[in-house]
Design a protein around this motif. Structure first.
Motif, short mmCIF file in Angstrom:
data_model
loop_
_atom_site.label_atom_id
_atom_site.label_comp_id
_atom_site.label_asym_id
_atom_site.label_seq_id
_atom_site.Cartn_x
_atom_site.Cartn_y
_atom_site.Cartn_z
N THR A 92 13.85 -2.99 -9.74
CA THR A 92 13.26 -2.94 -8.40
C THR A 92 12.83 -1.53 -8.05
O THR A 92 11.79 -1.30 -7.45
N ARG A 93 13.66 -0.55 -8.46
CA ARG A 93 13.30 0.83 -8.17
C ARG A 93 12.05 1.25 -8.95
O ARG A 93 11.20 1.95 -8.46
N ALA A 94 11.97 0.75 -10.20
CA ALA A 94 10.83 1.13 -11.03
C ALA A 94 9.53 0.51 -10.51
O ALA A 94 8.50 1.15 -10.50
N MET A 95 9.59 -0.73 -10.06
CA MET A 95 8.39 -1.40 -9.57
C MET A 95 8.76 -2.29 -8.38
O MET A 95 8.97 -3.49 -8.53
N PRO A 96 8.91 -1.67 -7.21
CA PRO A 96 9.30 -2.45 -6.02
C PRO A 96 8.26 -3.52 -5.69
O PRO A 96 7.07 -3.33 -5.95
N LYS A 97 8.73 -4.62 -5.15
CA LYS A 97 7.81 -5.68 -4.77
C LYS A 97 8.30 -6.35 -3.51
O LYS A 97 9.46 -6.22 -3.12
N GLY A 98 7.39 -7.10 -2.88
CA GLY A 98 7.73 -7.81 -1.66
C GLY A 98 7.09 -7.18 -0.45
O GLY A 98 6.32 -6.22 -0.54
N ARG A 99 7.41 -7.73 0.71
CA ARG A 99 6.76 -7.31 1.95
C ARG A 99 7.41 -6.05 2.52
O ARG A 99 8.63 -5.93 2.59
N LEU A 100 6.58 -5.12 2.95
CA LEU A 100 7.03 -3.89 3.59
C LEU A 100 6.29 -3.75 4.91
O LEU A 100 5.06 -3.72 4.94
N ARG A 101 7.03 -3.66 6.00
CA ARG A 101 6.42 -3.51 7.33
C ARG A 101 6.59 -2.08 7.81
O ARG A 101 7.70 -1.56 7.91
N VAL A 102 5.47 -1.44 8.08
CA VAL A 102 5.44 -0.05 8.55
C VAL A 102 4.68 0.00 9.86
O VAL A 102 3.64 -0.65 10.02
N ASP A 103 5.18 0.76 10.82
CA ASP A 103 4.51 0.92 12.11
C ASP A 103 4.09 2.37 12.28
O ASP A 103 4.87 3.29 12.00
N VAL A 104 2.84 2.59 12.72
CA VAL A 104 2.30 3.94 12.79
C VAL A 104 1.31 4.03 13.95
O VAL A 104 0.69 3.05 14.34
N GLY A 105 1.18 5.24 14.49
CA GLY A 105 0.24 5.49 15.57
C GLY A 105 -1.21 5.36 15.12
O GLY A 105 -1.53 5.49 13.94
N SER A 106 -2.10 5.14 16.09
CA SER A 106 -3.47 4.74 15.79
C SER A 106 -4.29 5.79 15.05
O SER A 106 -4.83 5.52 13.98
#
Length: 309
Positions: A92-106
């Motif tokens: 998993t560390r070598a090739m992470p997969k799956g959904r990642l939710r990131v929130d950032v300013g416009s």
């Protein structure tokens, strides 16, 4: 040995399995790279912890007791499961997969993060990125957000924060506005003879004042009374529409300054640097997807860090 210490307990399990399979302490100690006396003490402490004898000792050989045989069987299953877990974590560390939710300013999303995302996508094609773009504070738990990128001074928070960079603010106005109202000679003239374009917090509703520093002198000019918006991209759009004098990120304004559409105001006065952080909950500290995103973001934002430019 404190058998409530997980690492000691794990060592004891591995030591017992080695002894049971090797048939004597010396061979097991050699295989484990430990002194024979240490191996003997580990097994003695393990037996005391369990309140039962696991092996019979003789001068030539050790044999496993019935209780030891049962313990050995379960220890083997546990250690095998642990090895599978470690192997999966390494993959998993070598090739992470799956959904990642990131929130950032416009404006940070539109002008810095999103243009660099093809590089992230190429490096981690199995990560399904969900980018929440808004200047509003996010509910990380309620919205299932892995990490947020936010600026300004940090409030009291349980989040882990890693500083990405510092961003320059500058004061400017549209050239048509300057043609109508002229250039101010001092920050205090802004409160008397000019219209200010403000930015207000979505959380508190408070309009952020314009800040100026020069030779140790610090001045704040309230930006109430004119137009104000609560989103950074709209703030730049309003500035380009000639709605007044404003302060915003240099990176968001630079191309408009270079074209002459915007004119810097009071350039001899500086504005406090704006720190930018990536933040995530402590319980997601080992999330492989978030970890590689954070490491990538650190490199991306180093390119706009005013401390290095």
């Amino acid at each position: 040995m404190d058998m409530h210490n997980r690492m000691d307990h794990l060592l004891a399990l591995r030591t017992f399995v080695r002894i049971a399979e090797a048939g004597n302490f010396t061979r097991a100690a050699d295989q484990l790279g430990l002194p024979r006396s240490t191996v003997s003490k580990i097994i003695q402490d393990l037996e005391e912890h369990l309140g039962t004898r696991l092996i019979h000792r003789t001068t030539r050989r050790i044999t496993v007791t019935p209780e030891g045989a049962q313990y050995h069987e379960r220890a083997l299953r546990l250690l095998a499961e642990l090895e599978d877990m470690d192997a999966e974590a390494r993959r998993t560390r070598a090739m992470p997969k799956g959904r990642l939710r990131v929130d950032v300013g416009s404006s940070i999303a539109n002008l810095i993060l999103i243009p660099a995302l093809p590089g992230f996508q190429a490096a981690y094609p199995d990560i399904e990125l969900r980018l929440g773009v808004s200047d509003r504070p996010a509910d990380m738990v309620g919205e299932g957000i892995d990490c947020v990128i936010r600026g300004g001074e940090l409030a009291e928070t349980s989040l882990i924060a890693r500083k990405l960079c510092e961003l320059d603010f500058i004061t400017c106005a549209h050239r048509d506005y300057i043609a109508r109202h002229g250039l101010p000679a001092h920050p205090r003239e802004l409160a008397q003879d000019h219209r200010l374009l403000g930015y207000f917090s979505s959380l508190s509703g408070r309009t952020i004042p314009l800040r100026f520093e020069r030779d140790g002198e610090r001045i704040e000019i309230g930006a109430d009374g004119g137009t104000a918006v609560n989103e950074s991209t709209a703030h730049v759009t309003a500035l380009l529409a000639g709605l007044g004098v404003a302060q915003s990120f240099r990176f968001a304004l630079q191309r408009h300054l270079d074209s002459g559409e915007l004119v810097q105001v009071l350039p001899e006065w500086s504005q406090p640097a704006h720190p930018l952080y990536v933040m995530y909950p402590p319980n997601r500290n080992l999330n492989a997807k978030a970890r590689v995103f954070v490491d990538w973001a650190v490199k991306v934002f180093a390119e706009v860090d005013t401390r290095r430019i």
